[in-house]
Design an enzyme around this catalytic site. Sequence first.
Site, PDB file in Angstrom:
ATOM      1  N   CYS A  29       0.426   4.977  -4.405  1.00  0.00           N
ATOM      2  CA  CYS A  29      -0.168   6.010  -3.566  1.00  0.00           C
ATOM      3  C   CYS A  29       0.123   7.400  -4.133  1.00  0.00           C
ATOM      4  CB  CYS A  29       0.382   5.916  -2.142  1.00  0.00           C
ATOM      5  SG  CYS A  29       0.064   4.345  -1.322  1.00  0.00           S
ATOM      6  N   HIS A  82       5.613   1.790  -4.586  1.00  0.00           N
ATOM      7  CA  HIS A  82       5.310   2.868  -3.659  1.00  0.00           C
ATOM      8  C   HIS A  82       5.294   4.215  -4.374  1.00  0.00           C
ATOM      9  CE1 HIS A  82       4.966   0.966   0.200  1.00  0.00           C
ATOM     10  NE2 HIS A  82       6.172   0.421   0.164  1.00  0.00           N
TER      11      HIS A  82
END
Length: 345
Positions: free
Chosen positions: A185, A129
């Site tokens: 991301c 992440h």
Amino acid sequence: MFGANGKKYADVIASKLEKAVGDHLSSKAPQSTESATERMGKVTGKRRALFIGINYFGQKGELRGCINDVHNIKGFLTSNFRIDEVMVLTDDQKDPRYIPTRQNILNAFKWLRNGAKAGDSLILHYSGHGGSVKDTDGDEEDGMDETLIPVDYQKAGQIVDDEVHTVLCRGLPKGVRLTAIMDCCHSESMLDLPYIYTINGDLQIIETSKQEGIVTLIGAGTRFLLDGNKKNAVSNFKTGLGLLMSGGGGGNSEAREKTIKTRSTEADVIQISGCRDSQTSADAQIAGQATGAMSHALISCLKKNKNQTYTQLLQSMRGTLEGKYTQIPMMSAGRKLVMDHPFTI
């Protein structure tokens, strides 16, 4: 409309048209880019690699493909390049020293760069992440810092890009090469490097999203005209319109000037990222395996042609993801490095 030949040559024709349009738009706005001027040093010494994959087992936002990404990228790189030392952090390991906690990741960054000297090559691959938080020191043009999210982020906190740069990049000696592959991301500026590359290998000196949006829309229309793939066309049109709507205008902002002043490096630091700071990177299912779309694209592009330049690799990765995912791979560096020679670590 153009039958089998249209489908066969759609990507080739559309890519050439995109490049021609991009060059034309840049020529009409000459202050939007500048040429890179500095050459990379040669890799003659040790090669050291760090691979980090976090699936966040049992947590909200659990991912499926990040540990697979580590195994796949590590396998590909060690099969095609000499790598002398390797460290792997994944959250399925038994040894607590190799669980990707906040502290272990920072310690691993220090291990990666420890003792590095001119001619050495350092490789980082991160799959997990990524996030964003409000910028507090005025070095981000969009007002947001990007973050890595360790497995224990709920207790220990995230790792802000300022800290990533300080621990990993700052003070690396001239002649050291650091190649970071960031599949997460909001990853465009995860290493806080000052020089962002366009698809043609030039350095972006003002926001060029609107130009890229026009190029993407023209490419999407051309591909649809030739191959009739409606699903890919719709996805590409959405990406192009998103770039048009998000594109900024201004010139050299104070934030960019600060980044150049405080984040430029003597070492050859290069980052290939999965997406723009404003985008997310896909945790996908490809050929029956959970994998990051960007990590899979990198491997598949290099398998097709191991002699691509850095610029060509960026172009081919974007082409591989185009029409399937909205994310746009990016490339940045700590110096004004010329990217016209083959990708190597």
